[in-house]
Design a protein around this motif. Sequence first.
Motif, PDB file in Angstrom:
ATOM      1  N   LEU A   6      76.700 104.088  35.905  1.00 30.51           N
ATOM      2  CA  LEU A   6      77.104 102.742  36.183  1.00 30.51           C
ATOM      3  C   LEU A   6      78.662 102.752  35.682  1.00 30.51           C
ATOM      4  O   LEU A   6      79.172 103.559  34.815  1.00 30.51           O
ATOM      5  CB  LEU A   6      76.598 101.806  35.241  1.00 30.51           C
ATOM      6  CG  LEU A   6      75.180 101.587  35.470  1.00 30.51           C
ATOM      7  CD1 LEU A   6      74.680 100.917  34.083  1.00 30.51           C
ATOM      8  CD2 LEU A   6      74.936 100.895  36.555  1.00 30.51           C
TER       9      LEU A   6
ATOM     10  N   ARG B 190      81.987 101.722  33.933  1.00 30.16           N
ATOM     11  CA  ARG B 190      82.260 101.277  32.384  1.00 30.16           C
ATOM     12  C   ARG B 190      82.536  99.566  32.511  1.00 30.16           C
ATOM     13  O   ARG B 190      82.010  99.150  31.457  1.00 30.16           O
ATOM     14  CB  ARG B 190      83.380 102.033  31.905  1.00 30.16           C
ATOM     15  CG  ARG B 190      82.955 103.515  31.599  1.00 30.16           C
ATOM     16  CD  ARG B 190      84.159 104.284  31.161  1.00 30.16           C
ATOM     17  NE  ARG B 190      83.818 105.812  30.919  1.00 30.16           N
ATOM     18  CZ  ARG B 190      83.817 106.145  29.671  1.00 30.16           C
ATOM     19  NH1 ARG B 190      83.652 105.428  28.579  1.00 30.16           N
ATOM     20  NH2 ARG B 190      83.163 107.428  29.505  1.00 30.16           N
ATOM     21  N   ARG B 191      83.090  99.209  33.473  1.00 34.18           N
ATOM     22  CA  ARG B 191      83.267  97.781  33.484  1.00 34.18           C
ATOM     23  C   ARG B 191      82.121  96.991  33.340  1.00 34.18           C
ATOM     24  O   ARG B 191      81.917  96.054  32.703  1.00 34.18           O
ATOM     25  CB  ARG B 191      83.819  97.440  34.766  1.00 34.18           C
ATOM     26  CG  ARG B 191      85.453  97.063  34.874  1.00 34.18           C
ATOM     27  CD  ARG B 191      85.856  96.841  36.167  1.00 34.18           C
ATOM     28  NE  ARG B 191      85.096  97.654  37.276  1.00 34.18           N
ATOM     29  CZ  ARG B 191      85.495  98.265  38.171  1.00 34.18           C
ATOM     30  NH1 ARG B 191      86.906  98.349  38.494  1.00 34.18           N
ATOM     31  NH2 ARG B 191      84.732  99.035  39.195  1.00 34.18           N
ATOM     32  N   GLU B 192      81.088  97.504  34.153  1.00 35.29           N
ATOM     33  CA  GLU B 192      79.873  96.766  34.208  1.00 35.29           C
ATOM     34  C   GLU B 192      79.146  96.937  32.849  1.00 35.29           C
ATOM     35  O   GLU B 192      78.615  95.657  32.300  1.00 35.29           O
ATOM     36  CB  GLU B 192      78.964  97.354  35.181  1.00 35.29           C
ATOM     37  CG  GLU B 192      77.738  96.620  35.169  1.00 35.29           C
ATOM     38  CD  GLU B 192      76.822  97.319  36.600  1.00 35.29           C
ATOM     39  OE1 GLU B 192      75.347  97.173  36.363  1.00 35.29           O
ATOM     40  OE2 GLU B 192      77.236  97.746  37.470  1.00 35.29           O
TER      41      GLU B 192
ATOM     42  N   SER C  67      80.843  94.309  30.464  1.00 37.09           N
ATOM     43  CA  SER C  67      80.655  93.210  30.541  1.00 37.09           C
ATOM     44  C   SER C  67      79.341  92.785  29.977  1.00 37.09           C
ATOM     45  O   SER C  67      79.164  91.629  29.458  1.00 37.09           O
ATOM     46  CB  SER C  67      80.718  92.518  32.126  1.00 37.09           C
ATOM     47  OG  SER C  67      79.566  93.168  32.790  1.00 37.09           O
ATOM     48  N   ARG C  68      78.305  93.656  29.878  1.00 32.43           N
ATOM     49  CA  ARG C  68      77.077  93.273  29.187  1.00 32.43           C
ATOM     50  C   ARG C  68      77.222  93.469  27.646  1.00 32.43           C
ATOM     51  O   ARG C  68      76.404  92.690  27.021  1.00 32.43           O
ATOM     52  CB  ARG C  68      76.050  94.582  29.689  1.00 32.43           C
ATOM     53  CG  ARG C  68      75.773  94.350  30.965  1.00 32.43           C
ATOM     54  CD  ARG C  68      74.653  95.537  31.142  1.00 32.43           C
ATOM     55  NE  ARG C  68      74.470  95.821  32.729  1.00 32.43           N
ATOM     56  CZ  ARG C  68      73.420  96.545  33.134  1.00 32.43           C
ATOM     57  NH1 ARG C  68      72.677  97.056  32.285  1.00 32.43           N
ATOM     58  NH2 ARG C  68      73.260  96.777  34.406  1.00 32.43           N
TER      59      ARG C  68
ATOM     60  N   GLU D  46      71.029 102.923  34.353  1.00 24.92           N
ATOM     61  CA  GLU D  46      69.810 102.323  34.126  1.00 24.92           C
ATOM     62  C   GLU D  46      68.723 103.000  34.765  1.00 24.92           C
ATOM     63  O   GLU D  46      68.606 103.552  35.606  1.00 24.92           O
ATOM     64  CB  GLU D  46      70.030 100.926  35.057  1.00 24.92           C
ATOM     65  CG  GLU D  46      70.685  99.971  34.203  1.00 24.92           C
ATOM     66  CD  GLU D  46      70.668  98.525  35.047  1.00 24.92           C
ATOM     67  OE1 GLU D  46      70.329  97.563  34.170  1.00 24.92           O
ATOM     68  OE2 GLU D  46      70.801  98.391  36.164  1.00 24.92           O
TER      69      GLU D  46
END
Length: 192
Positions: free
Chosen positions: A91, A93-95, A98-99, A120
């Motif tokens: 994934l 790192r931005r995603e 945001s989590r 994931e």
Amino acid sequence: MTLEQLFKAGVFNSARNTAYRRLLVLRRGKLINGGQLGRGRMYYYLAPRGGEAIGLVLPWYAKVYRNAGIDVVLKHLVACDFALATGVEYLPRREVLSRWMDADYDVLAKCFRGSDLFFEKEDMLHVLVIDYQYSLKYLVERVRLYGRLPPELREKLVVNFLVFAETRQQQVLELAKDVGMRVKVLKANWKY
């Protein structure tokens, strides 16, 4: 990627000699570049012209590998082997950031400062911490760092340590047994 990784990824399904000839044609056409690892094995990476041919706009990867030391190349080859072996995609790192916006800023900064990778699997967020022969102290710090995330984030997280020796595997398992989160310690069976 190495030739073996290209076979594992399904890029080639022919004989090795045919694959080598195809790679040579791609190198002569300046679509890919290559380098040599310590034991003589070759690795290949996309050249700017190759990136343009497949529609990639930013050729940052060509600069990274052209000037990279062998340690950077090995880190990426190991991460590639892990992804191919487990069937995961990393994934951005931005995603992940945001989590994790509820986490403390200092913890987040340290999580993303390292070379850890995120993916994931089975509706859980996984972190991959690869042991590049760092000191045991570094691995202890990574365990403690992810243990400082808020409980609601830790319960949805699995920290995977990828090590290359059984003794290191046992050491990390011992360190992580009482941290209050899911930890897996995997021993790689490949070396460069």
